[in-house]
Scaffold this motif. Structure first.
Motif, PDB file in Angstrom:
ATOM      1  N   GLY A 262       0.721  -8.172  -0.234  1.00 35.05           N
ATOM      2  CA  GLY A 262       1.837  -7.461   0.361  1.00 35.05           C
ATOM      3  C   GLY A 262       1.727  -5.956   0.357  1.00 35.05           C
ATOM      4  O   GLY A 262       2.727  -5.254   0.576  1.00 35.05           O
ATOM      5  N   VAL A 263       0.549  -5.411   0.136  1.00 35.18           N
ATOM      6  CA  VAL A 263       0.350  -3.959   0.170  1.00 35.18           C
ATOM      7  C   VAL A 263      -0.004  -3.551   1.599  1.00 35.18           C
ATOM      8  O   VAL A 263      -1.036  -3.970   2.135  1.00 35.18           O
ATOM      9  CB  VAL A 263      -0.760  -3.523  -0.804  1.00 35.18           C
ATOM     10  N   GLY A 356      -1.705  10.818   0.405  1.00 32.62           N
ATOM     11  CA  GLY A 356      -2.440  11.422  -0.699  1.00 32.62           C
ATOM     12  C   GLY A 356      -2.017  10.961  -2.067  1.00 32.62           C
ATOM     13  O   GLY A 356      -2.459  11.520  -3.074  1.00 32.62           O
ATOM     14  N   LEU A 357      -1.165   9.936  -2.147  1.00 32.67           N
ATOM     15  CA  LEU A 357      -0.748   9.399  -3.446  1.00 32.67           C
ATOM     16  C   LEU A 357      -1.437   8.070  -3.717  1.00 32.67           C
ATOM     17  O   LEU A 357      -1.653   7.283  -2.785  1.00 32.67           O
ATOM     18  CB  LEU A 357       0.775   9.205  -3.476  1.00 32.67           C
ATOM     19  N   PRO A 358      -1.781   7.785  -4.971  1.00 29.46           N
ATOM     20  CA  PRO A 358      -2.435   6.520  -5.311  1.00 29.46           C
ATOM     21  C   PRO A 358      -1.512   5.320  -5.148  1.00 29.46           C
ATOM     22  O   PRO A 358      -0.307   5.459  -4.850  1.00 29.46           O
ATOM     23  CB  PRO A 358      -2.836   6.715  -6.782  1.00 29.46           C
ATOM     24  N   LEU A 359      -2.086   4.150  -5.375  1.00 32.36           N
ATOM     25  CA  LEU A 359      -1.360   2.880  -5.329  1.00 32.36           C
ATOM     26  C   LEU A 359      -1.489   2.227  -6.703  1.00 32.36           C
ATOM     27  O   LEU A 359      -2.486   1.568  -6.996  1.00 32.36           O
ATOM     28  CB  LEU A 359      -1.951   1.964  -4.251  1.00 32.36           C
ATOM     29  N   VAL A 360      -0.509   2.437  -7.551  1.00 30.96           N
ATOM     30  CA  VAL A 360      -0.580   1.974  -8.937  1.00 30.96           C
ATOM     31  C   VAL A 360       0.716   1.258  -9.285  1.00 30.96           C
ATOM     32  O   VAL A 360       1.789   1.869  -9.295  1.00 30.96           O
ATOM     33  CB  VAL A 360      -0.793   3.140  -9.924  1.00 30.96           C
ATOM     34  N   GLY A 361       0.621  -0.043  -9.538  1.00 36.50           N
ATOM     35  CA  GLY A 361       1.817  -0.768  -9.921  1.00 36.50           C
ATOM     36  C   GLY A 361       1.796  -2.209  -9.460  1.00 36.50           C
ATOM     37  O   GLY A 361       0.759  -2.757  -9.083  1.00 36.50           O
ATOM     38  N   ALA A 362       2.977  -2.825  -9.484  1.00 34.71           N
ATOM     39  CA  ALA A 362       3.123  -4.238  -9.157  1.00 34.71           C
ATOM     40  C   ALA A 362       3.096  -4.461  -7.654  1.00 34.71           C
ATOM     41  O   ALA A 362       3.519  -3.603  -6.872  1.00 34.71           O
ATOM     42  CB  ALA A 362       4.427  -4.778  -9.737  1.00 34.71           C
ATOM     43  N   THR A 363       2.611  -5.630  -7.241  1.00 34.45           N
ATOM     44  CA  THR A 363       2.589  -6.023  -5.835  1.00 34.45           C
ATOM     45  C   THR A 363       3.632  -7.115  -5.607  1.00 34.45           C
ATOM     46  O   THR A 363       4.404  -7.469  -6.506  1.00 34.45           O
ATOM     47  CB  THR A 363       1.202  -6.528  -5.432  1.00 34.45           C
ATOM     48  N   PHE A 405       3.736   6.359  -7.244  1.00 34.28           N
ATOM     49  CA  PHE A 405       2.528   5.679  -6.770  1.00 34.28           C
ATOM     50  C   PHE A 405       2.788   4.220  -6.401  1.00 34.28           C
ATOM     51  O   PHE A 405       1.851   3.422  -6.324  1.00 34.28           O
ATOM     52  CB  PHE A 405       1.438   5.742  -7.845  1.00 34.28           C
ATOM     53  N   ASP A 406       4.031   3.855  -6.162  1.00 35.61           N
ATOM     54  CA  ASP A 406       4.403   2.480  -5.843  1.00 35.61           C
ATOM     55  C   ASP A 406       3.521   1.927  -4.712  1.00 35.61           C
ATOM     56  O   ASP A 406       3.536   2.443  -3.601  1.00 35.61           O
ATOM     57  CB  ASP A 406       5.869   2.445  -5.418  1.00 35.61           C
ATOM     58  N   PRO A 407       2.764   0.866  -4.955  1.00 36.17           N
ATOM     59  CA  PRO A 407       1.883   0.333  -3.916  1.00 36.17           C
ATOM     60  C   PRO A 407       2.619  -0.373  -2.788  1.00 36.17           C
ATOM     61  O   PRO A 407       2.009  -0.704  -1.763  1.00 36.17           O
ATOM     62  CB  PRO A 407       0.992  -0.657  -4.683  1.00 36.17           C
ATOM     63  N   LEU A 408       3.925  -0.572  -2.925  1.00 36.82           N
ATOM     64  CA  LEU A 408       4.708  -1.230  -1.878  1.00 36.82           C
ATOM     65  C   LEU A 408       5.556  -0.234  -1.094  1.00 36.82           C
ATOM     66  O   LEU A 408       6.528  -0.615  -0.436  1.00 36.82           O
ATOM     67  CB  LEU A 408       5.608  -2.307  -2.508  1.00 36.82           C
ATOM     68  N   ARG A 409       5.183   1.044  -1.113  1.00 37.73           N
ATOM     69  CA  ARG A 409       6.021   2.060  -0.478  1.00 37.73           C
ATOM     70  C   ARG A 409       5.936   2.073   1.038  1.00 37.73           C
ATOM     71  O   ARG A 409       6.664   2.813   1.698  1.00 37.73           O
ATOM     72  CB  ARG A 409       5.695   3.451  -1.047  1.00 37.73           C
ATOM     73  N   GLY A 410       5.049   1.299   1.634  1.00 41.38           N
ATOM     74  CA  GLY A 410       4.985   1.235   3.093  1.00 41.38           C
ATOM     75  C   GLY A 410       3.683   1.769   3.632  1.00 41.38           C
ATOM     76  O   GLY A 410       2.937   2.463   2.934  1.00 41.38           O
ATOM     77  N   PRO A 411       3.386   1.480   4.918  1.00 41.25           N
ATOM     78  CA  PRO A 411       2.076   1.798   5.473  1.00 41.25           C
ATOM     79  C   PRO A 411       1.777   3.274   5.591  1.00 41.25           C
ATOM     80  O   PRO A 411       0.630   3.697   5.537  1.00 41.25           O
ATOM     81  CB  PRO A 411       2.089   1.139   6.857  1.00 41.25           C
TER      82      PRO A 411
END
Length: 415
Positions: A262-263, A356-363, A405-411
């Motif tokens: 879901g990322v 420019g922000l990482p993707l760190v966290g729950a999916t 860095f929420d990996p679910l923040r959107g495309p």
């Protein structure tokens, strides 16, 4: 004992595994090639919070279009039919504003402030590696060309970093960087930063994981992620591996698994190149040439020269022309170097996000997490993000350091 499976043996994956061991987890790290086989090996090894800033900025509107037609430009985007690439570029450019820069810098700052201490924690915990403190020497052809860089430093300071920074003479700069030629007309010294030899440092973390009872398994390619009662990953061989928690730290290859978890944030391989050379006088500190965007670091008795941002697929062939362009733009500024005596020519794919922000966290898949998307900053931010993600896996708490860095923040990131 709770088991965690970490996919990816670069800095971010290894640091996550190491910190999960601190909580008592049984860990296994798997990688399709080997330790630091991706972008964690041949980069400049800079631990420079003062330069850990957004990649996209307003100067791209003038620089980007000209770079498309300049074979020696630091930014290289192949002109070809590639809808995914051009979709990413459009969104990357949409973040090239002062407002977006400040939003991303605000998101990075807490991580920047804690990054160096995370390396100290690894070493205090038994990782047999060392960071090196040293001034960073920054050189420009003239004062006018320093404006953009000075604005970036001011921006990082404005967001809360303390960065010792001063203009110095060329003679003073040559005390640390004797290779600089007279073409360098303006020089600066930045303090408070460090550097490492990134490949050996990652190997030291892997060794520590194994010494503490963990496993690091190479030659294992993960092709699918799934979850029923517990998460599992499917290997290219058809075998399934099960664990209580899974962390995906596959860098620029994360899009291959993103649909399973879901990322939707776009990730583009921003490939960097490097090689090492001999210098007449020993290189003792990092040197940065912001105009050609060349970052140099002492490396195993030689001088590693790294640069370029090449937007291609992560597995596309090495492009020798990129090395030739780096030499072309760098040679006028350096002396005492045998440019034909090159070793360790390398290309590595850095995972770049539009904001420019990482993707760190729950999916969206329970107990499946990501630690990636750091762009050029996976080395410096990897240990801290590994620590914060391990904390989230153990406690369920999202530390404010990695909340942006929420990996679910959107495309498209923050837009």
């Amino acid at each position: 004992m709770t088991k965690a499976l970490i996919v990816g043996a670069g800095m971010t994956g290894l640091a996550t595994a190491w910190h999960l061991q601190e909580y008592g987890y049984e860990v296994e790290v798997v990688d399709r090639i080997g330790v630091a086989a991706g972008s964690s090996w041949g980069n400049a090894g800079w631990l420079a919070p003062g330069k850990t800033i957004p990649l996209s900025n307003s100067s791209l509107w003038a620089y980007g279009p000209t770079a498309l037609f300049d074979k020696h430009a630091a930014l290289d985007v192949p002109v070809r039919f590639d809808p995914k690439l051009w979709r990413f570029c459009a969104n990357f450019m949409a973040h090239a504003t002062g407002r977006a820069w400040d939003k991303t810098m605000a998101g990075l700052t807490k991580a920047d402030l804690g990054a160096l201490a995370a390396f100290d924690e690894l070493e205090a915990g038994g990782v047999k590696a060392t960071t090196h403190e040293s001034p960073f020497i920054i050189g420009f052809e003239n004062e006018q060309k320093a404006g953009g860089f000075l604005k970036e430093v001011e921006g990082a300071q404005r967001h809360g970093q303390e960065i010792p920074f001063e203009q110095i003479t060329l003679d003073d700069a040559r005390v640390h960087a004797p290779m600089l030629t007279d073409k360098v007309g303006a020089t600066y010294r930045m303090g408070g930063q460090r550097f490492i030899e990134p490949g050996p440092y990652c190997q030291a973390i892997a060794d520590s994981i194994v010494e503490r009872g963990g496993k690091v398994t190479t030659g294992v390619e993960v092709v699918k992620v799934s979850s029923t009662r517990k998460p599992a990953v499917k290997l290219a061989t058809g075998e399934w591996l099960h664990a209580d928690n899974v962390v995906l730290a596959t860098g620029a290859w994360l899009p291959k698994l993103a649909k399973d978890i879901g990322v939707t944030t776009l990730i583009q391989a921003g490939r960097g190149y490097s090689f090492s050379v001999e210098t007449d006088q020993p290189a003792t500190c990092p040197v940065y040439l912001p105009d050609p965007k060349i970052a140099c670091t002492p490396y195993q008795g030689r001088f590693r020269i790294a640069g370029t941002m090449e937007f291609r697929g992560p597995d596309e062939p090495f492009q020798p022309g990129r090395i030739a362009s780096m030499i072309h733009t760098t040679k006028p500024f350096f002396r005492g170097i045998d440019w034909e005596d090159r070793q360790d020519e390398w290309v590595g794919s850095r995972p770049v996000t539009p904001d420019g922000l990482p993707l760190v966290g729950a999916t969206k898949v329970p107990n499946v997490y990501t630690n990636g998307g750091h762009g050029m900053w996976g080395i410096i931010l990897g240990p801290l993000c590994g620590k914060m993600l391990a904390k989230q896996i153990e406690t369920g708490e999202v530390d404010e350091t990695i909340a942006p860095f929420d990996p679910l923040r959107g495309p498209f990131g923050g837009l």
